[in-house]
Write an enzyme that holds these catalytic residues in place. Sequence first.
Site, PDB file in Angstrom:
ATOM      1  N   ALA A   1      32.503  45.810  37.347  1.00 43.67           N
ATOM      2  CA  ALA A   1      33.685  46.530  36.856  1.00 43.67           C
ATOM      3  C   ALA A   1      34.348  45.863  35.657  1.00 43.67           C
ATOM      4  O   ALA A   1      34.418  44.642  35.566  1.00 43.67           O
ATOM      5  CB  ALA A   1      34.731  46.711  37.957  1.00 43.67           C
ATOM      6  N   GLY A   2      34.806  46.706  34.761  1.00 47.55           N
ATOM      7  CA  GLY A   2      35.588  46.262  33.606  1.00 47.55           C
ATOM      8  C   GLY A   2      34.791  46.027  32.343  1.00 47.55           C
ATOM      9  O   GLY A   2      35.360  45.805  31.285  1.00 47.55           O
TER      10      GLY A   2
ATOM     11  N   ASN B   1      28.945  51.037  34.764  1.00 50.57           N
ATOM     12  CA  ASN B   1      28.695  52.482  34.817  1.00 50.57           C
ATOM     13  C   ASN B   1      29.330  53.183  33.614  1.00 50.57           C
ATOM     14  O   ASN B   1      28.637  53.667  32.722  1.00 50.57           O
ATOM     15  CB  ASN B   1      29.252  53.052  36.141  1.00 50.57           C
ATOM     16  CG  ASN B   1      28.919  54.514  36.344  1.00 50.57           C
ATOM     17  OD1 ASN B   1      28.497  55.217  35.441  1.00 50.57           O
ATOM     18  ND2 ASN B   1      29.098  55.003  37.544  1.00 50.57           N
TER      19      ASN B   1
ATOM     20  N   LYS C   1      27.252  48.836  48.625  1.00 50.34           N
ATOM     21  CA  LYS C   1      28.275  48.249  47.767  1.00 50.34           C
ATOM     22  C   LYS C   1      29.608  48.629  48.387  1.00 50.34           C
ATOM     23  O   LYS C   1      29.941  49.807  48.508  1.00 50.34           O
ATOM     24  CB  LYS C   1      28.178  48.789  46.336  1.00 50.34           C
ATOM     25  CG  LYS C   1      29.301  48.266  45.458  1.00 50.34           C
ATOM     26  CD  LYS C   1      29.339  48.866  44.078  1.00 50.34           C
ATOM     27  CE  LYS C   1      30.754  48.731  43.541  1.00 50.34           C
ATOM     28  NZ  LYS C   1      30.920  49.278  42.190  1.00 50.34           N
TER      29      LYS C   1
ATOM     30  N   GLY D   1      36.529  50.896  35.119  1.00 44.36           N
ATOM     31  CA  GLY D   1      36.640  51.909  34.069  1.00 44.36           C
ATOM     32  C   GLY D   1      37.514  51.514  32.898  1.00 44.36           C
ATOM     33  O   GLY D   1      37.694  52.288  31.970  1.00 44.36           O
TER      34      GLY D   1
END
EC number: 2.8.1.10
Lengths: 323, 256
Positions: free
Chosen positions: B183-184, B205, B95, B156
């Site tokens: 993401a987000g 995550n 990644k 995040g």
Amino acid sequence: MRVSVIGAGVAGLVAATELAERGATVTVLERGASVGAEACSWFAGGMLAPWCERESAEEAVVVRGRLALDWWPRHFAGTVRAGTLVVAPARDAAELHRFARRTAHFTSLDQDGVAALEPDLAGRFRSGLFFAEEAHLDPRAALAALAAGLAARGVDLRLGVDADTTEVAADAIVDSRGFAAREQLKDLRGVRGEMVIVRSTEIHLTRPVRFLHPRIPLYIVPRSEGRFMIGATMIESDHRGPMTVRSALELLNAAYAVHPAFAEAEIVEFGANVRPAFPDNLPRVTRDGDILRLNGLYRHGFLLSPSLAQQAADILLPVEVTA
Amino acid sequence: MQLYDKTFESRLLLGTALYPSPAIMAEAARASRAEILTVSLRRESAAQRTGQDFWALIRETGATVLPNTAGCHSVKEAVTTAQMAREVFNTSWIKLEVIGEADTLQPDVFGLVEAARILSEDGFAVFPYTTDDLVVAERLVEAGCRVLMPWGAPIGSGRGLNNPYALRTMRAHFPDVPLIVDAGIGLPSHAAAAMELGYDAVLLNTAVAKAGDPVRMAQAFAKAIEAGRAAYEADPMEMRDMAAPSTPVLGKAFLA
């Protein structure tokens, strides 16, 4: 009962103290040339903060950690019970809300409340959380005090002794070697931590200040003579080498964000060591014949060693219940 | 779902950072049914061959490991980290993150395209973390990427899909390239929305790791992603401006 404690970090010294107080004849063996210098507890923050830790730890840490608030003042006169202040930069106010949701035993402060507790932070933070019942201590002074207390009880503390190559004659052995016990404890892993000690005469703090940031959470613990401990990184690694520039930048930058006066502080020390941790990040006592292995204190050495020591002492020397 | 040479049932890719403990991380990963776990590699750890214990815990889950170049700010750093990750994890999957701006962690798309080209030529299967810019996406495909991972919102931030229009356009523009929102994502509903747009998968995550109960949140995401995908495949109705009665009005006694 004769007990040999291997390792004079916080786990070993607290266990030795607890056992000696219950009447055992204790010997402490430490590979290092001085107390604590080779232990990861030498680099600890020394915060007795069970409620704050709940933010990222399980409830067991609160339950077992509360014991430390009683144990340390009885064994180290330098324990300071002045609470913990938690703040966040204005743009990361969400972090403070999250912290408050996850924890208990605090009061919410506005800007004036923060200033009343820590006048040097006046006007810098619009809100904060105050955990009044928490405490802090200087780990190095606390370890020295425990060693002195043991000596006063006639406990034999032998430095520069590698227990792997020395005959240990005892009824029981307490293995509190931290990450050095990795060979015997297969699921133990190392979590590297790095810290900075600075000295400043321009800023005064009375209690640990935790600064919440989404990427670089940090704490600043005041120590004697204008020194402050700024910690600490958490890296999944058992590397003991010197601190990296990246980590130094992150910690110092965050300290600067707490108060610009830290830019003028003198750097006293950069330190790094490896915390021993089990997969659940909780400490445990493992019995292996005559050997009790006390390990996995992770980032909670001073907070959870009293409870871990009591567990070990309860196994070796149960407190007699009298009718 | 086909990503490079592998096929997967689960459409959730889960990150392994920020959990209260590795034990909770492993439990959340199991609960999420994710078959791909991303792992960030710190260069100093790779160089000294430390951190093995944590990686062993990740391998024990049985999932496919997708190492990432999180925290790299230059092409050189990212390429070096990818090469180290290949050795450490014995995989050519990477990644690719090349961060261009420290506050928003926005990708440096120029560096990203360059690093993607270098790594693709070196035999890597590159999963680029990119913006929703179509031209950049074209360049990444030209550079050899067979998967694209546009952001929903900054890493995040938990804001969800900041620009659904751009994501929808990207889906239409690349009908045959696997697209993963990376993401987000903050809530299961965000993940479901991405899947309803026809995205192939979601990578997240913090939303799980920083939840009060990461294991339950992992389950919630698994369900949302399954629901969103099913909705997409079921061909949803069109939105309209006027009400449309679901029962016929003909023959009913009404006054108009």
